[in-house]
Structure formats: structure tokens, C-alpha cells
Design a protein around this motif. Structure first.
Motif, mmCIF file in Angstrom:
data_model
loop_
_atom_site.group_PDB
_atom_site.id
_atom_site.type_symbol
_atom_site.label_atom_id
_atom_site.label_comp_id
_atom_site.label_asym_id
_atom_site.label_seq_id
_atom_site.Cartn_x
_atom_site.Cartn_y
_atom_site.Cartn_z
ATOM 1 N N ALA A 82 -5.367 -9.609 1.506
ATOM 2 C CA ALA A 82 -5.067 -9.195 0.130
ATOM 3 C C ALA A 82 -4.675 -7.719 0.176
ATOM 4 N N VAL A 83 -3.518 -7.386 -0.424
ATOM 5 C CA VAL A 83 -3.000 -6.028 -0.292
ATOM 6 C C VAL A 83 -2.801 -5.394 -1.665
ATOM 7 N N THR A 84 -3.252 -4.165 -1.800
ATOM 8 C CA THR A 84 -2.989 -3.379 -2.996
ATOM 9 C C THR A 84 -2.257 -2.110 -2.581
ATOM 10 N N ILE A 85 -1.135 -1.839 -3.252
ATOM 11 C CA ILE A 85 -0.408 -0.588 -2.989
ATOM 12 C C ILE A 85 -0.682 0.359 -4.149
ATOM 13 N N ILE A 86 -1.100 1.583 -3.826
ATOM 14 C CA ILE A 86 -1.233 2.597 -4.875
ATOM 15 C C ILE A 86 -0.147 3.645 -4.658
ATOM 16 N N GLU A 87 0.625 3.902 -5.696
ATOM 17 C CA GLU A 87 1.788 4.787 -5.585
ATOM 18 C C GLU A 87 1.676 5.894 -6.633
ATOM 19 N N ALA A 88 1.886 7.119 -6.196
ATOM 20 C CA ALA A 88 1.759 8.255 -7.115
ATOM 21 C C ALA A 88 2.938 8.344 -8.081
#
Lengths: 542, 333
Positions: A149-155
Motif C-alpha cells: 500500500a503506497v501513499t505519496i505526500i507532495e508539497a
């Protein structure tokens, strides 16, 4: 006995005579590493996807390609294609236009809406990816395919990183970028925008992540001290290019000077031209040979009317926009040295394109990290000094290109996967390189490269339309068929045909061949006449 | 079967096969179910050009005749290495009589088939250059002159290899053989006037004459197939390197054959009723030294650089190129 006169034995077959016993060395089929694959920073199996493209099976080609790189339409536009530099065909006529075929496949996939196959099983592990640039997206894609399971956090406000905020539209149209990103997210990857990770350990803890891949990129423009008047207009390249993505385009004026010699400097100068500047001048302290920017970009920029002042540094900038430029000369080591000769240059704005630094603040409280020269040091498995935290892209020591970043993402994903399972990822042993000398070039038909049509000069200098247009189906097919298939059997039947002893068994389409060592005398004609060098002679053990 | 104009694909028709062509456009040798007329286990040397050329030619003839083929063999390497009693490598009806009478025996077989009303059965006679250009020459000329329905194939390896590399009338100038040693003021074979049997065959005005090489399979198969569409006397002369007799590496057999063609020393052409109707142009011209250097039988030309005689051999190649128009773009395909 009812045999003819003087005949005492039945007719026998020569198959009883096992001529294989004559042999002192034997041919064996090998796969060698094609130079294109070897040179690809993203580790694409180029020869293999071209093989499918040659037969016109573009979807199979795209599926093989995307096993390594989920962004072919983007790659086909922004990659600096070291594969083509390495291509053996370059020694025959011109290297294969791999990049343009890749773009054709990527565009075909978007047109026909080919999707990635989601993973069949979930691993139950959670991985955090920080940064939705090429490296983060590639890592997320591979991790997801491995079942995590992947979560991307992007500024930033949108995904894409430097592909969106650093590469101008005329090189990478945004609909292509958006579509390829969306296809990755459609695998079931969570993307959180406008969220800056300030402390990685806290974020991992609160989100219950088992591992993290950091790929925040390098977005802080490097400065140089240039004495300047208070009203002098001095900007940095990154904010100019980022500004191009917003509503209000940057105001650069009629005369623009860009300081630097990388691809970013060229991107800014070409962008300035498109924004209406009459003069776009690049000032660079060394010579063209020393310039880090890629040749074709320099070429395209010069064609569009960008001027370049070689061997020059900027000393100061006066209020009214007058630059003082000092002439340089290269010393014995190739470093620029001042000459004391000055000239002036009138400009409305000066854009600094002197490279970028990484914002490493999210790592402030992480123990055991090694940071040198402003980038995070990682081991060969892409893991930082802190267990479970991996990093890639522009924030680790490497060449800063989209393709390298994608390669980091893939490599890190494999190691993260192994690490999550408590093991180590062992890459399959690399084959020997398929050198040009191992080929029999006689067999390849002459066919120079199909160059992609370039947008009419006048039109491209004033618009942000894509400069390089793609190949159509027939030219893409032609280009794919120029591949020499270095080091990998493409079933040309030569070995099967040229054996004087019928000692090569053809196994059928897609199944290649086998030697019949009962009869192979070891003459080696098959080795000499194999176009692609996929057979090797080895001594028999006696 | 005319030459295919193949959509560009890596190797075009230079390689044996091409996975993108329709099944019926592919070479006979690329077929998984080719006859393999000359089977494994034959006793030819490593890298034998004659064994290869014979399978190429007879497999092609077998396809053209749907397997209704009888082969007659002259004495020579091909006969000896394929049929040591009681074994045979031939998977087709095959007969051997004497060194010099293959053409006559083949005429007889063809006549017998006609008499028995089995005119669908075709006949091929085959022999080496010794059995063709020397010993069997009278019978061959008679077969031509009577226009008997036989395809005669000569596998030319330029000497009597079977008996230990003695000179034949097909041995090229300067070549060292057991009977033309590399000794004296003019080592190797004499620079005679030559004996070009394809041209002699043409002088009989027979329906079809062609030269071919193991280095150009598609060209060879096309010529054999064409010959099988024609009735009457036909002659195909195939250049087949002999690693043992020529002193070349077994692995270089096809390379050597290719250089003979590309240098102009072995011109590829075809003729009908005495008139030349086609030639296979040279693709990348090379000097004769590229060809000669790979063979120990010409080593004496290079040990003490024998420029004048190398120049004479180059002159032969140049004459062929001019005579047959080997550097001209072909009018067809």
C-alpha cells in the motif's frame, strides 16, 4: 536372404554416425547485454521491447517497456537517451531512434487507454513516498505492483515535480504528463497534495508506515554573489520556470540574460524567447565542449535565435540593467580564469541558472544519516543510514535527470520490497556486453534513421507548442526494425540454415533453437554467421 | 518464385529466415520441415561448403518438385562422405555409378521415367568440379547438346579434394594444390586461359544456366527453383569453399564464399538459351586480397609480397565486374 547381387547389408542411415565426437569446441547460445540496455539509467530492456515493436505488436512492446519504466510518453520527450549514444547501429549508419519509438509507444498507450495490471495480492505493508516527481512516482508504481500500500505526500499543488515545474511545456505537454501520472495513481496509490513533510519520523509514525522512500528533488536555486543595484531585476531559473505553470507569467522584458550552462539555462532562454524577448543571451563561463547542457538542446536553442556568450562571467549589475561581463580563458586544467578584460551588456532582467540545492529540513531529527555536499548519502540498496528510510532522485548523489530519477525509483522499490520481507534484493547476474565486434554486420540492411519532424522554426519560437513531433506508425515500425538486436537471438534462422550438418534444431516461433550435439562437428559457422552475436564457442572438456 | 521485395526488416533477405514474412515467402532452409536431403552423420569435414551447398540446392529442388526427385551423383567428396557402405545420408532416391558418367546416367534415368510414364519425376545430376569440368565433361556436353531433361549441379570447390587436393581445370591461378606446389619462380597453379563451364554451357544454348554461392542462399534457392520450372538441360554452378583444400578456417566457409562474390572473382549471373538474363550485383566491393588472405593456398602471394601476380588476380576480378555488370543496379527486384 533376398538381397540384390553382392549386397549383404541393409541400407543404413548415416544417423548412426555420431559426428559430434569430432568436436573440440562447442557452440552455445548466449544472451548478451545490448549496449542500449546497459546505458539506460532506468534499466529498460530496450532490445526486448523493440523486438515486439518490430513485429508491430505495440501493446506487448509497451508492456515490456513499462515493466521497468511507467512513463514512456514522458521519457520519449525528455530523456536524453544515452541508449542512442551507446547504440551499435551508430557504427553502421546512425543509431536507432529508440527515444522516438518509445514516445510512439507511450502516445499509442495513451490514445488506446492501455492500463497497468493491478497487483493480485496485497502484502499488508505500508510504504510512504515523499515527493511526486519522477523518482517518487516510479517508486510508488513498482511498490504498488509488488503488492504494497503506497501513499505519496507532495508539497506542491500538483504531482510531477521537476517534470512540471522545471521542464517547459514545449518539451513536455501537460496533458501527457497528467495522463501518465493518473495511470500510475489508478493502481490504487494515495496522493496527498499541498502537504510538506516537516519531520519524516513523525510522519512515518503517525501514518503507521513500514518504510519510506524520499524523493523531494532539488528545488532551491543556487545563488551567486553578484553586486547589483536595488532596482536591478534578478531572478532565479527555478522560479521563472515554476511561474510558467501559474496564471501570471514571469515578466522578463525584451532583453534577457541567463547566467549558467546547464539544460535549465537553455530552458529559461528558450522560454524567454517564447514570452516575447527579442534577445535571449546565455552567459557561460566556459566553452561549448565544457557545457553540461545536452548538444541537441543547445542546437535547438541556437536555431531559435538564442545567443550564447562563451568564456564569460558576470561581475555586477547596475540599476539601469547594465551588466559588466568579464572575459575568461581556460587554464591547463580546463578551469576558467579571469583575464581582466571587461565588456558591458544591456538587459532588462538577469536570470540565474546556476544549479539547485535540496531542502533537507525533513531529515533534521533523523539519526545516523550522512549528508555530504548537500545531498543524502545512500548505500547501494538506496537506503540511507537510517534503517527503513530510502532516498533517490536529485536528493542523492547522481546525475540529475528524469531518467536517472525513474531508475532510482525502480531500484529503491525492489530493495524496499526485499527489506520489508527481511531479505536483500539480489539483481540477476548481468550478461556480458554485446560489443559491436561480436556482431556480423553484413546481414543488416542499410537504412538511415528516421528523424522526428521538428516544428517549423518561426512557429515554435513564439509558441509553447511541442517542438519535436512524434513518428507515425509506419515510421515508428521502420525505426524499430533498424534495431540490430545486439546479443539477443531474434530468430533470423541463420544458424539453422548455415549448419552443414543439420545440427541446429529449430524449436518454432518464439522458442529459438537448440544444438544437436550428437552431430555438431564444432565448425563454428553458426557463430561466425550469427548477425547479433548470440552464439559463443566454448572448448569441450575432455 | 521471383525475389521478394521485403518490407524493411533489420536483415531483409540477407539472413536465412525472417519471422515477419508470410510462410510461403520464406526460404526453404528456414522451414522447420525442410527435407534435409543430406542428413546428419555424413563424414564431410568441419565447415564443408559442399555439404552445405548440396543440402541448399537439393532441398530447394525437393520443394519445387513436391518430393518427386531422383539424384544422380558423380564420384567425389560428396559421394564418398555421404555414402560409406552401408550407410547413406541421402533421404531421397540417389544413385552413383562412375566418376565421369553422372550426366549420362541422369539422361538415362530421365529417359526411363519418361518411358514408364512417370514424367512428374524430375532428375538432378550432381558432381564436384573434377567430375564436371574434367572427367565428366564429355557426358555433360552430350547431355546439353541433346537437351535432356536434367538439372546438372556442379559444386565447385576448385580442386580434387577427395583424393587429396589435386589441381582440376577449375583451380584458380596461383592456388597451391598437391600437384601445383608453392615452389619455384611461379608458385602454385599456372595462369592459364581458364575454363569457364557456365559459359561453355551457355554456348550449348541450353534453356537455363546459373551460377550461385553458398554465401547467398536466397539467390541460390531462387535459381534452383527457377531451373525446376524449365524442361530440358539446365546447369547450375555453385561455389562451395573447402576449408581443408583451401586452408581456410572451417568457421569462415560462408565468409570466404561471400568475399569471392563481393570481390568479383565469382560472378553471380543467369542465362537463358545462351543469353545472359540476370546478374546479382555486388553489394560492397572488396579487393581480391580480402578473399585471398583467408586461404593458405594463396599464402605464398603474401609471404614475399607478390604484387604482380596479386594484380593479375585483381585484373581477373575487374574483368568479371565489367563483363557481367556486377556493380550496376539491377533492373528487377
Amino acid at each position: 536372404m533376398d538381397k540384390p547381387f553382392a549386397i549383404t547389408l541393409d541400407v543404413g542411415s548415416s544417423l548412426a554416425n555420431k559426428t559430434g565426437s569430432w568436436r573440440t569446441s562447442r557452440p552455445v547460445y548466449v544472451d548478451r547485454l545490448p549496449p542500449c540496455n546497459h546505458a539506460c539509467p532506468a534499466g529498460e530492456n530496450i532490445q526486448s521491447w523493440l523486438y515486439h515493436a518490430e513485429a508491430g505488436d505495440y501493446e506487448a512492446a509497451w508492456r515490456v517497456l513499462t515493466l521497468d519504466n511507467p512513463l514512456p510518453a514522458i521519457m520519449g520527450r525528455v530523456c536524453y537517451h544515452p541508449c542512442e549514444t551507446a547504440c551499435n547501429r551508430g557504427k553502421l549508419d546512425e543509431s536507432v531512434g529508440i527515444n522516438s519509438v518509445e514516445r510512439f509507444l507511450g502516445d499509442e498507450a495513451l490514445k488506446l487507454a492501455w492500463r497497468f495490471e493491478p497487483p493480485v495480492r496485497d502484502s499488508g505493508k505500508r510504504v510512504l513516498v515523499v515527493g511526486a516527481g519522477p523518482s517518487g512516482l516510479a517508486a510508488a508504481y513498482h511498490l504498488r505492483l509488488l503488492g504494497h500500500a503506497v501513499t505519496i505526500i507532495e508539497a506542491g499543488p500538483l504531482a510531477g515535480g521537476m517534470m512540471r515545474f522545471g521542464i517547459p511545456k514545449y518539451r513536455l505537454p501537460r496533458d501527457v504528463l497528467d495522463a501518465e501520472i493518473q495511470r500510475i495513481l489508478d493502481l490504487g496509490i494515495e496522493l496527498q497534495l499541498n502537504r510538506k513533510v516537516s519531520n519524516i519520523l513523525d510522519t512515518m509514525h503517525s501514518g503507521a508506515f513500514d518504510a519510506a522512500f524520499l524523493a523531494v528533488g532539488a528545488h532551491i536555486a543556487k545563488r551567486a554573489y553578484i553586486p547589483a543595484g536595488s532596482t536591478a531585476r534578478m531572478l532565479d531559473a527555478i522560479s521563472v520556470l515554476r511561474g510558467m505553470e501559474g496564471e501570471d507569467k514571469p515578466l522578463l522584458g525584451r532583453r534577457v540574460v541567463v547566467y549558467g550552462g546547464g539544460n535549465t539555462a537553455l530552458d529559461v532562454a528558450r522560454t524567454a524567447k517564447r514570452l516575447g524577448a527579442s534577445d535571449a543571451i546565455i552567459v557561460y563561463r566556459r566553452t561549448r565542449e565544457k557545457m553540461p547542457a545536452h548538444d541537441f538542446e543547445v542546437e535547438e536553442a541556437l536555431q531559435e535565435g538564442v545567443l550564447i556568450k562563451w568564456l564569460s562571467t558576470i561581475r555586477n549589475m547596475a540599476d539601469e540593467g547594465t551588466l559588466t561581463v568579464e572575459k575568461m580563458r581556460l587554464d591547463d586544467q580546463g578551469f576558467p580564469q579571469p583575464t581582466g578584460e571587461f565588456e558591458t551588456l544591456e538587459t532588462d532582467s538577469l536570470v540565474l541558472a546556476l544549479g539547485q540545492d535540496v531542502d533537507l529540513s525533513l531529515l533534521d531529527d533523523v539519526p545516523d544519516l550522512v549528508i555530504e555536499h548537500g545531498v543524502v548519502q545512500v548505500a547501494s540498496n538506496m537506503m540511507t543510514g537510517h534503517a527503513g528510510i530510502f532516498a533517490g532522485g536529485d536528493m542523492v548523489p547522481s546525475e540529475r535527470t528524469v531518467t536517472v530519477a525513474v531508475g532510482h525509483g525502480k531500484k529503491a522499490a525492489r530493495h524496499i520490497d526485499a527489506w520489508l520481507r527481511g531479505g536483500r534484493y539480489a539483481p540477476p547476474p548481468a550478461h556480458k556486453l554485446a560489443a559491436f565486434e561480436s556482431l556480423n554486420a553484413w546481414y543488416y540492411a542499410d537504412a538511415p534513421k528516421t528523424t522526428q519532424p521538428v516544428l517549423d522554426l518561426a512557429r515554435r519560437a513564439s509558441t509553447f507548442d511541442e517542438v519535436v513531433r512524434g513518428l507515425d506508425e509506419s515510421t515508428a515500425l521502420f525505426e524499430a526494425r533498424r534495431c540490430l538486436s545486439c546479443g539477443n537471438c531474434f530468430e533470423c534462422d541463420n544458424c539453422y540454415g548455415v549448419c552443414p550438418d543439420n545440427a541446429v534444431i529449430k524449436l518454432g516461433p518464439g522458442k529459438r533453437f537448440e544444438f544437436n550435439y550428437d552431430y555438431c562437428k564444432g565448425c563454428g559457422i553458426c557463430v561466425a554467421e550469427c548477425p547479433c552475436g548470440a552464439i559463443e564457442m566454448i572448448p569441450e572438456t575432455i | 518464385m521471383e525475389m521478394q521485395t521485403v518490407k524493411f526488416y533489420q536483415t531483409g533477405t540477407f539472413t536465412v529466415g525472417n519471422r515477419l514474412l508470410a510462410e510461403d515467402e520464406r526460404s526453404v532452409q528456414a522451414n522447420m520441415h525442410r527435407t534435409n536431403s543430406l542428413n546428419s552423420g555424413h563424414r564431410a569435414c568441419q565447415g564443408c561448403g559442399e555439404a552445405l551447398g548440396a543440402r541448399y540446392a537439393i532441398d530447394a529442388a525437393m520443394r519445387s518438385t513436391s518430393g518427386e526427385l531422383i539424384a544422380v551423383n558423380a564420384t567425389g567428396c560428396l559421394e564418398v562422405f555421404s555414402t560409406p557402405y552401408p550407410e547413406t545420408s541421402w533421404k531421397i532416391p540417389w544413385i552413383h555409378s562412375l566418376f565421369g558418367n553422372a550426366a549420362a546416367v541422369a539422361s538415362g534415368v530421365a529417359a526411363a521415367m519418361r518411358v514408364r510414364g512417370r514424367s512428374a519425376v524430375r532428375v538432378v545430376a550432381q558432381g564436384g568440379d573434377g567430375g564436371t569440368t574434367d572427367i565428366g565433361f564429355g557426358c555433360l556436353s552430350g547431355m546439353f547438346e541433346r537437351n535432356d531433361d536434367v538439372l546438372y549441379i556442379c559444386y565447385d570447390n576448385e580442386a580434387y579434394m577427395n583424393t587429396g587436393v589435386q589441381r582440376s581445370s577449375a583451380t584458380p591461378p596461383a592456388a597451391r594444390t598437391a600437384t601445383t606446389p608453392a615452389l619455384g619462380r611461379e608458385p602454385g597453379n599456372v595462369f592459364g586461359t581458364g575454363k569457364n563451364v557456365p559459359l561453355i554451357a551457355m554456348a550449348h544454348s541450353i534453356p537455363y544456366v546459373a551460377t550461385a554461392s553458398v554465401a547467398n542462399l536466397r539467390d541460390l534457392e531462387r535459381k534452383v527453383a527457377k531451373a525446376m520450372t524449365i524442361s530440358g538441360a539446365r546447369y547450375v554452378h555453385i561455389h562451395v569453399p573447402c576449408p581443408l583444400g583451401w586452408g581456410s578456417l572451417p568457421a569462415d566457409t560462408i565468409k570466404v564464399a561471400r568475399l569471392a562474390v563481393e570481390s568479383g572473382l565469382f560472378p553471380l549471373f543467369e542465362a537463358e538459351h545462351g543469353e545472359i538474363t540476370g546478374r546479382t550485383p555486388i553489394r560492397r566491393k572488396v579487393p581480391v586480397t580480402d578473399y585471398l588472405r583467408l586461404q593458405k593456398r594463396f599464402a605464398h602471394l603474401f609471404n614475399v609480397a607478390d604484387e604482380p601476380r596479386i594484380a593479375r588476380i585483381q585484373a581477373i576480378a575487374d574483368r568479371n565486374i565489367a563483363k557481367f555488370g556486377l556493380l550496376e543496379t539491377p533492373a528487377h527486384g
